[in-house]
Structures are given as structure tokens and as C-alpha cells.
Design an enzyme around this catalytic site. Structure first.
Site, PDB file in Angstrom:
ATOM      1  CB  CYS A 122     -16.752  -0.137 -16.599  1.00 13.01           C
ATOM      2  SG  CYS A 122     -16.753   0.501 -14.863  1.00 13.01           S
ATOM      3  CB  CYS A 157     -12.428   4.160 -14.313  1.00 16.89           C
ATOM      4  SG  CYS A 157     -13.459   5.550 -14.313  1.00 16.89           S
ATOM      5  CD  GLU A 212      -2.912  -0.688  -0.036  1.00 15.77           C
ATOM      6  OE1 GLU A 212      -3.212   0.519  -0.336  1.00 15.77           O
ATOM      7  OE2 GLU A 212      -3.344  -1.715  -0.666  1.00 15.77           O
ATOM      8  CB  CYS A 265     -21.598   4.932 -14.910  1.00 21.30           C
ATOM      9  SG  CYS A 265     -20.162   6.272 -14.570  1.00 21.30           S
ATOM     10  CB  CYS A 313     -18.018   3.335 -20.336  1.00 20.36           C
ATOM     11  SG  CYS A 313     -17.278   4.856 -19.654  1.00 20.36           S
TER      12      CYS A 313
HETATM   13  S1  SF4 Z   1     -18.762   3.454 -16.514  1.00 22.14           S
HETATM   14 FE1  SF4 Z   1     -18.328   5.180 -15.154  1.00 22.14          FE
HETATM   15  S2  SF4 Z   1     -16.813   4.265 -13.580  1.00 22.14           S
HETATM   16 FE2  SF4 Z   1     -17.074   3.074 -15.404  1.00 22.14          FE
HETATM   17  S3  SF4 Z   1     -15.129   3.418 -16.870  1.00 22.14           S
HETATM   18 FE3  SF4 Z   1     -17.198   4.432 -17.435  1.00 22.14          FE
HETATM   19  S4  SF4 Z   1     -16.930   6.497 -16.325  1.00 22.14           S
HETATM   20 FE4  SF4 Z   1     -15.833   5.095 -15.179  1.00 22.14          FE
END
Ligand code: SF4
Length: 324
Positions: free
Chosen positions: A197, A187, A40, A203, A194
């Protein structure tokens, strides 16, 4: 802030982590609080690849346990940290090892009282090593939250509230690890992907992620022009231990903002540029015969054993080229 259910997203995260999570990372395959904490701290300012390929394993080889860090001189810890930068991290690690006598406390509350351990790091160590269900808030997680909640500006306190809002306390370990993975590989700053994701369904920023957070005007880094002065006698070179906040404990050559270079004893070895976070250093390296005020002289082999900053390593390399 109204509490909303994120059940589908939490389920997507579990599925995503199973398929794509970086489960082979060594700090995800240990129960040692020290090894998790070390990762970390190293990862605070440094990319996973660099930590993994160059620093994590050699450090653990040199200091297999946290008690080994506690009993080592700070010079040895700085030497193992050399090249990783942000040396305050190494000094705090050493201080924490000594204060805790090599045994980290097992709660986020106690961890946060230690040098160099902020709230997010305390939560990460408590979650990954001791199963405490707490969210994290590092730079990557912040970016996800800004985009997920379509936030342009936010205080840290507000971001923590959003972190708790989206958090899956029933699967804290996987949730936090996924946040780290998504922040660094999906992201991303410039190219958020997206479509793959797991946060996509909820989102609010996905139609234009780059709008969040609002960009701050880029400041140009100031340039500092310094002379790096290498005093020498009998094939030995003068170094002194740095006392500044930035490089405290590291060894380096003398630096001066102004220097009279007209003396016939001075050899101008060369120039180099080094980038720090907040400024750029333009250095002119000079070689000068011994001056009585300097006490610590080292051979080139002895210098190799000392912890030097990146700029001093560059000056040393210029010196070595000259001596060849
Ligand atoms: S959906 Fe939202 S959280 Fe996911 S990559 Fe796209 S902007 Fe980022």
C-alpha cells in the site's frame, strides 16, 4: 487538526498509480462529464466489475448523450437501469438531465445542488471532468481514512476534515483515483494488504487495520411475507406501476401482506426469496383469473419491454415455468 506534510506518501501515490492504477477503466479515458457522472452514480452501490461488464456500455449505447437521457421517458431510463438496483439513482439521473437540459454544470458547488449528487460525487465529477482540486469521500475512502488516522469513530464532518488533511491538491486527479483503487483492491474490508500500500509509511492503523473503524453491531434483516398476485385474462397478465420510494416507476405484480388463498380459482405457482438492503422478502406467487379493478394487462412479450424489479422478475420466471 494540525497540518502535517504527507510529501512522501503523495510521491508514493504517484509512483503506485503509474504502475498499478486502473487506467484502462473507460470512465478514466473520457473527458465527457456525462460519462464520468454516469460511472460515479452507477458505482455508488455497485462493484466496478458489474458496472463494467453489464451496465455501463449498454446504457451509453441506449443514451449516447446526456441530452438523450433528458428527452427520454423515465420508463426507458428505468428499463436501461433494470437489474442494477437502487432505482432512485436512475430517477435522479433522469431528473438531473431534464433540469440541466443535458448539460452538467462545471463546478462542484453547482453540481451539489442537483438531485442525487452528494458532496463526494460532486467533488469526483468536478475533479475528474473539470480539473477542480477537491478530495472525495466515498465508502472506500472513508475506510482508508479511518485506518490511516487510526480512528474508531468519526462524524462525517470530521472525516471531511481528514480527507482534506491527507489530500494532494497538486495532483488531485491521480490522488482521488488512487484512493478509489486502494480502497477497492488493497485496503479492503477484510484483507488489507498493507505491504503493497502506498499509504503504508504513514499509516497509523497498519498494525491492526481491522480495528478501524469500530464495528457496529450487525442488525438482522426483518422478513416480510407477501403474496404476489398475478391476475390474468386471455394470455395477458396484470401489472401496475410502482409508486413506492424504493421501486417508484418500475412495473410489478400486485403484492399483499394477507390474502385469502382458499378460493378454488387460485393457482399457487411457487415461492421465492428476494433480498433488499433493509429486509428480506418471502413471496408466495399466485395466479388468479381477471379481476375488474385491474386495467393494465400485458402479454409475456410486452412484459419483457417493461422495467421490472428483481423480485418481479423472479415471479415472472415462476409464471413462465408454469406456462411451459
Ligand atoms: S497501510 Fe493503512 S491504508 Fe494501506 S492497506 Fe494498510 S491499513 Fe489500509
Amino acid at each position: 487538526m494540525k497540518k502535517k506534510s504527507y510529501k512522501t506518501i503523495h510521491q508514493n501515490i504517484l509512483t503506485w498509480y503509474k504502475q498499478h492504477g486502473r487506467v484502462t477503466l473507460p470512465w478514466r479515458n473520457t473527458t465527457s462529464a456525462y460519462e464520468i457522472y454516469l460511472s460515479e452514480i452507477m458505482l455508488q452501490q455497485t462493484q466496478v466489475k458489474t458496472v463494467l461488464e453489464r451496465f455501463y456500455f449498454p446504457f451509453l449505447k441506449r443514451f449516447p448523450t446526456f441530452k438523450d437521457v433528458a428527452s427520454a421517458p423515465i420508463d426507458d431510463v428505468l428499463k436501461a437501469w433494470e437489474g442494477l438496483g437502487y432505482y432512485t439513482r436512475a430517477r435522479n439521473l433522469h431528473k438531473t438531465a431534464q433540469v440541466t437540459q443535458g448539460i452538467l454544470p462545471s463546478s462542484a458547488e453547482k453540481l451539489e445542488e442537483l438531485s442525487g449528487i452528494g458532496k463526494s460525487t460532486a467533488h469526483a465529477v468536478a475533479c475528474f471532468a473539470f480539473n477542480e482540486a477537491l478530495p472525495i469521500l466515498d465508502a472506500n475512502v472513508k475506510r482508508i481514512l479511518y485506518r490511516f488516522f487510526s480512528l474508531k469513530k468519526c462524524t462525517t464532518k470530521e472525516l471531511w476534515a481528514y480527507a482534506y488533511k491527507l489530500f494532494d491538491k497538486d495532483n488531485a486527479y491521480i490522488y482521488n483515483q488512487t484512493m478509489m483503487d486502494i480502497g477497492s483492491i488493497i485496503c479492503t474490508h477484510k484483507n488489507p494488504n498493507c505491504t503493497v500500500c502506498p499509504f503504508e509509511s504513514g499509516c497509523q492503523g497498519k498494525s491492526n487495520p481491522l480495528l478501524y473503524p469500530e464495528k457496529k453491531a450487525k442488525k438482522t434483516k426483518p422478513t416480510r411475507k407477501h403474496y404476489m398476485v398475478i391476475y390474468h385474462q386471455n394470455k395477458k397478465y396484470a401489472l401496475r406501476q410502482n409508486e413506492s420510494k424504493l421501486l417508484g416507476g418500475l412495473w410489478g405484480f400486485e403484492q399483499h401482506e394477507t390474502f385469502d388463498i382458499t378460493s378454488k380459482n387460485i393457482t399457487q405457482l411457487g415461492v421465492f426469496t428476494h433480498h433488499y438492503t433493509h429486509f428480506r422478502l418471502d413471496a408466495n406467487v399466485l395466479l388468479i383469473p381477471k379481476e375488474s379493478v385491474h386495467k393494465s394487462y400485458f402479454t409475456l412479450d410486452e412484459i419483457e419491454e417493461l422495467a421490472l424489479s428483481g423480485a418481479d422478475r423472479k415471479a415472472l420466471s415462476i409464471l413462465k415455468t408454469y406456462l411451459r
